[in-house]
Design an enzyme around this catalytic site. Structure first.
Site, short mmCIF file in Angstrom:
data_model
loop_
_atom_site.label_atom_id
_atom_site.label_comp_id
_atom_site.label_asym_id
_atom_site.label_seq_id
_atom_site.Cartn_x
_atom_site.Cartn_y
_atom_site.Cartn_z
N SER A 5 34.89 43.80 12.26
CA SER A 5 34.61 44.28 13.61
C SER A 5 33.17 43.95 13.94
CB SER A 5 34.82 45.80 13.72
OG SER A 5 36.18 46.13 13.73
N GLU A 62 43.09 43.56 10.41
CA GLU A 62 41.65 43.54 10.67
C GLU A 62 40.86 43.25 9.40
OE1 GLU A 62 37.97 46.55 11.09
OE2 GLU A 62 39.95 47.36 11.58
N ARG A 116 39.25 43.06 1.68
CA ARG A 116 40.30 42.56 2.56
C ARG A 116 40.32 41.03 2.58
NH1 ARG A 116 41.59 46.55 7.62
NH2 ARG A 116 41.74 48.46 6.39
N ARG A 126 34.29 55.71 1.85
CA ARG A 126 34.90 56.39 2.99
C ARG A 126 36.04 57.28 2.50
NH1 ARG A 126 35.13 51.49 7.53
NH2 ARG A 126 32.95 50.87 7.29
N ARG A 185 43.27 49.77 2.11
CA ARG A 185 42.53 50.93 2.61
C ARG A 185 42.07 51.76 1.43
NH1 ARG A 185 42.61 52.63 7.83
NH2 ARG A 185 44.46 51.38 8.23
#
Length: 425
Positions: free
Chosen positions: A352, A349, A391, A262, A277
């Site tokens: 999801s 987070e 993460r 990403r 990130r």
């Protein structure tokens, strides 16, 4: 993609849903495009019928020696062909304009999705576990990793630039152990079938799941019509694209452990320290394709499968229901799982889980059909992280840190670490 019939039947409902998501109302304009296109198609059908009838009459006029009538009929057929060619061109242009408009619109949230602008309006559903109570000041993961000599951001920057990391030794093995543990849990206990997918996909696959055309800046292009996957959701959800699947085979539950790529467009200045990130990270993805009647219960099941990873690791977390302004483009409803990070002193987070209704199935032209039925319909798709490996590594490091800077290996991972129960200098 939203059903065009909704724009014809209830444009006000579409606009209301778009307002909830912070998007501009546009249902009337899209309905008008559709109306104009359908009017052209109706006219084309009428002209086609007339052309066919006139063509038959030409032969009859010639056989009866009515050459003047035959010529007039041929002139009429020629004029019809010219008019139809122009109308077909107009119809194609309107169809392309209509498709572009529909592809740019987000999914409609479910009625029970909280309405809000951003993450501050998300709603906590539940929490699990006890936060660790250290007798020392908790460090962040990058402080622990760099002190151990097993996490190198400088070398990664020399190779690849910012937002990359190099893991070494037992810490690299711990990341690998986490991925294998997650994959084994989802395949052996939770009923997901493991799939080894390509890491490159064509544009139409990304259109199918909703990343294209709107979010191209978040992706990495690789050649004329290939892109690096931002998540295994893309190849997994597209496995049966353009097919009609039997409802006897649903729900289809698949999973994959892949690298994800990403660009993190729009995240400048956010989480610049550490590996929270990254441009490249690993993730275990969960995807389900199911009937419309089962999709809500499937979402709850998927959420439980993702939660189980953190339960087995003994990491405190909370489940949040995302509001309309914080959901992903393709989602109708989303749960986020946020793990407690002692170094940061807050939840972040880590997963999801979303239900997308028939939004992606329409874009992929994926349909399902019940046994004995002639008519097919669109299934519902769901996706979730089970979990983001990097993460989760952060969460393990920060929750299992010791005063001397070492990291205890959670019991669930020790068999994947060759019996090692602690990472230290």
């Amino acid at each position: 993609m939203l059903d065009i019939a909704l724009f014809r039947e209830n444009p006000a409902a579409i606009d209301n849903a778009l307002r909830k998501r912070g998007a501009d109302p546009c249902a009337t304009a899209i309905a008008d495009l559709d109306k104009r296109r359908r009017a052209i198609l109706t006219d084309l059908q009428t002209m086609q019928a007339e052309r066919n009838e006139q063509s038959k009459s030409i032969g009859l006029a010639k056989r009866e020696g009515r050459d003047g009538d035959a010529q007039a009929l041929m002139d009429r057929v020629s004029a019809l062909k010219d008019s139809m060619a122009k109308m077909e061109e107009d119809e194609r242009a309107l169809a392309a304009q209509l498709e572009d408009a529909l592809l740019s619109l987000p999914n409609m949230p479910l009625e029970d999705t909280p309405v809000g602008a951003d993450e501050d309006d998300n709603v906590q559903v539940r929490s699990f576990g006890e936060k660790p109570d250290f007798s020392f000041v908790a460090k962040e993961h990058y402080e622990l990793g760099e002190a151990l000599g097993m996490m190198d951001f400088d070398a990664a920057a020399r190779l690849s630039g910012s937002r990359f990391v190099i893991l070494k030794g037992p810490l690299a093995r711990l990341e690998r152990a986490l991925g294998q543990f997650m994959l084994d849990l989802q395949t052996t206990e939770n009923g997901y079938m493991e799939v080894a997918t390509p890491y490159l996909v064509r544009s139409d696959a990304l259109v199918g799941t909703g990343q294209l055309p709107k979010f191209s800046e978040d992706l990495y292009r690789a050649g004329d019509d290939h892109w690096l996957i931002p998540t295994a959701e893309v190849p997994l959800t597209n496995l049966e694209r353009e097919q009609i699947v039997s409802e006897d085979n649903l729900p289809m539950r698949v999973t994959a452990l892949t690298p994800c790529f990403r660009s993190e467009a729009g995240s400048a200045g956010r989480d610049t320290r550490g590996m929270l990130r990254q441009h490249q990270f690993s993730k275990v993805e969960l995807v389900s394709v199911t009937t419309p009647e089962q999709s809500r219960s499937e979402l709850e099941r998927m959420l439980e499968c993702a939660e189980e990873v953190l339960k087995r690791l003994g990491i405190a977390y909370r489940v949040m229901r995302l509001c309309t302004g914080d959901m992903g483009f393709s989602a109708q409803a989303t749960y986020d799982i946020e793990a407690w990070l002692p170094g940061q002193g807050r939840y972040r987070e880590i997963s999801s889980c979303s239900v997308c209704g028939d939004f992606q199935a329409r874009r992929m032209r994926l349909r399902c059909r019940a046994q004995g039925e002639k008519k097919s319909r669109f299934p519902h798709t769901l996706n979730g992280s089970g979990l983001a490996v990097g993460r989760t590594l952060i969460a393990v490091m920060e929750n299992y840190q010791n005063a001397d800077g070492s990291i205890t290996i959670p019991e669930a991972l020790q068999s994947y670490m060759g019996g090692i129960d602690r990472i230290s200098l």
